[in-house]
Design an enzyme around this catalytic site. Sequence first.
Site, mmCIF file in Angstrom:
data_model
loop_
_atom_site.group_PDB
_atom_site.id
_atom_site.type_symbol
_atom_site.label_atom_id
_atom_site.label_comp_id
_atom_site.label_asym_id
_atom_site.label_seq_id
_atom_site.Cartn_x
_atom_site.Cartn_y
_atom_site.Cartn_z
ATOM 1 N N GLU A 258 -1.418 2.898 4.680
ATOM 2 C CA GLU A 258 -2.836 2.612 4.984
ATOM 3 C C GLU A 258 -3.484 3.784 5.711
ATOM 4 O O GLU A 258 -4.659 4.067 5.523
ATOM 5 C CB GLU A 258 -2.938 1.306 5.795
ATOM 6 C CG GLU A 258 -2.668 0.098 4.902
ATOM 7 C CD GLU A 258 -2.035 -1.086 5.608
ATOM 8 O OE1 GLU A 258 -2.083 -1.153 6.857
ATOM 9 O OE2 GLU A 258 -1.478 -1.953 4.903
ATOM 10 N N LYS B 97 -0.609 -4.199 12.599
ATOM 11 C CA LYS B 97 -1.834 -3.621 12.016
ATOM 12 C C LYS B 97 -3.041 -3.940 12.908
ATOM 13 O O LYS B 97 -2.925 -3.927 14.118
ATOM 14 C CB LYS B 97 -2.010 -4.129 10.572
ATOM 15 C CG LYS B 97 -0.763 -3.851 9.735
ATOM 16 C CD LYS B 97 -0.960 -4.083 8.259
ATOM 17 C CE LYS B 97 0.351 -3.793 7.526
ATOM 18 N NZ LYS B 97 0.218 -3.885 6.082
ATOM 19 N N SER C 109 6.038 -6.854 1.785
ATOM 20 C CA SER C 109 6.157 -8.296 1.538
ATOM 21 C C SER C 109 7.544 -8.856 1.887
ATOM 22 O O SER C 109 8.063 -9.722 1.177
ATOM 23 C CB SER C 109 5.780 -8.621 0.091
ATOM 24 O OG SER C 109 4.438 -8.234 -0.161
ATOM 25 N N HIS D 213 1.949 5.574 7.778
ATOM 26 C CA HIS D 213 1.864 4.339 6.985
ATOM 27 C C HIS D 213 0.898 4.564 5.828
ATOM 28 O O HIS D 213 -0.087 5.288 5.962
ATOM 29 C CB HIS D 213 1.376 3.202 7.885
ATOM 30 C CG HIS D 213 1.457 1.875 7.222
ATOM 31 N ND1 HIS D 213 0.495 1.432 6.340
ATOM 32 C CD2 HIS D 213 2.400 0.905 7.275
ATOM 33 C CE1 HIS D 213 0.839 0.243 5.893
ATOM 34 N NE2 HIS D 213 1.993 -0.105 6.443
ATOM 35 N N ASN E 41 4.836 -4.732 12.156
ATOM 36 C CA ASN E 41 3.627 -3.916 12.209
ATOM 37 C C ASN E 41 2.449 -4.879 12.222
ATOM 38 O O ASN E 41 2.134 -5.488 11.206
ATOM 39 C CB ASN E 41 3.581 -2.996 10.973
ATOM 40 C CG ASN E 41 2.287 -2.229 10.856
ATOM 41 O OD1 ASN E 41 1.479 -2.212 11.792
ATOM 42 N ND2 ASN E 41 2.092 -1.580 9.727
ATOM 43 N N GLU F 298 8.345 2.097 1.884
ATOM 44 C CA GLU F 298 7.388 1.033 1.628
ATOM 45 C C GLU F 298 6.638 1.321 0.334
ATOM 46 O O GLU F 298 5.638 2.045 0.341
ATOM 47 C CB GLU F 298 6.379 0.951 2.778
ATOM 48 C CG GLU F 298 7.015 0.631 4.116
ATOM 49 C CD GLU F 298 6.020 -0.074 5.030
ATOM 50 O OE1 GLU F 298 6.335 -1.193 5.447
ATOM 51 O OE2 GLU F 298 4.938 0.465 5.289
ATOM 52 N N GLY G 208 1.582 -6.108 1.330
ATOM 53 C CA GLY G 208 0.537 -7.123 1.426
ATOM 54 C C GLY G 208 0.193 -7.773 0.096
ATOM 55 O O GLY G 208 -0.818 -8.464 -0.027
HETATM 56 P P1 PGA Z 1 3.540 -6.530 4.423
HETATM 57 O O1 PGA Z 1 3.240 -5.099 5.111
HETATM 58 O O2 PGA Z 1 4.833 -7.015 5.005
HETATM 59 O O3 PGA Z 1 2.354 -7.390 4.830
HETATM 60 O O4 PGA Z 1 3.623 -6.306 2.965
HETATM 61 C C1 PGA Z 1 4.264 -4.181 5.323
HETATM 62 C C2 PGA Z 1 3.726 -2.956 6.004
HETATM 63 O O5 PGA Z 1 2.595 -2.554 5.685
HETATM 64 O O6 PGA Z 1 4.399 -2.346 6.859
#
Ligand code: PGA
Length: 249
Positions: free
Chosen positions: A97, A11, A213, A95, A9, A167, A173
Amino acid sequence: MRTPLIAGNWKMYKTETEAVDTVRRLASAVADVSAVEVMVAPPFTALSAVARAAEGTVVRVGAQNLFWEAEGAFTGEIAPGMLTALGCTYVIIGHSERRQYFGETDDTVNRRVGAALSAGLKPVLCVGETEAQREAGDTFSVLDKQVEIGLQGVSLKNPGDLVVAYEPVWAIGTGKTATSGQAQEVHLHLRQRLAGRFGTETAEAVRILYGGSVKPGNAPELMGMPDIDGALVGGASLDADTFSRIVRF
Ligand code: PGA
């Protein structure tokens, strides 16, 4: 057997030029991989170019969102058919976010999942609890609601079309990863919920990804769990070499 899916992803990172460069590097780094499916979801502005660059390679392309209407006066939105026309296979939906910053709810997630499947796109339905919800002991009830409403009215012609991504919000993140045991416990729970909803045979065929992560260092242990069928990778998917090492977990 479920073919693992390692999805990146991207983003809101990478211009078109940067995204094409990364997908080319990635495609050559994973050219010989056949036991694992590889997907990247670039920003909309790079989708067309990335899809062209990925053509004829093992890398599949996904979008990070879609709108549920086929067309119309919906300024700023992207229709499912526009994504399939580009050669998109997958679409990430719900997601955290999107839920946190853009008002996405389980109901709008549900409409998007339905629209994706109707258009022939494979939805990657994201679910996950916040740190406060985990600490309050609400993890399973939060996830159950997200799955139940997110999949309301959804029928699956082919169970392989649905991907669920667990997730934990506190792991995205942040560098904090769920332990493989914590993740497996949730994945098994989710598969049991899916079995209740669609039947055991279908639930056994749905891929449940872990996200939060994921890095080359922790991927082998997470991917070794019986109900973890791949990863949704944010930060560590931005670099082709790092991402390819996760693909080769
Ligand atoms: P990350 O993000 O691997 O940077 O923790 C995962 C995601 O948001 O899909």
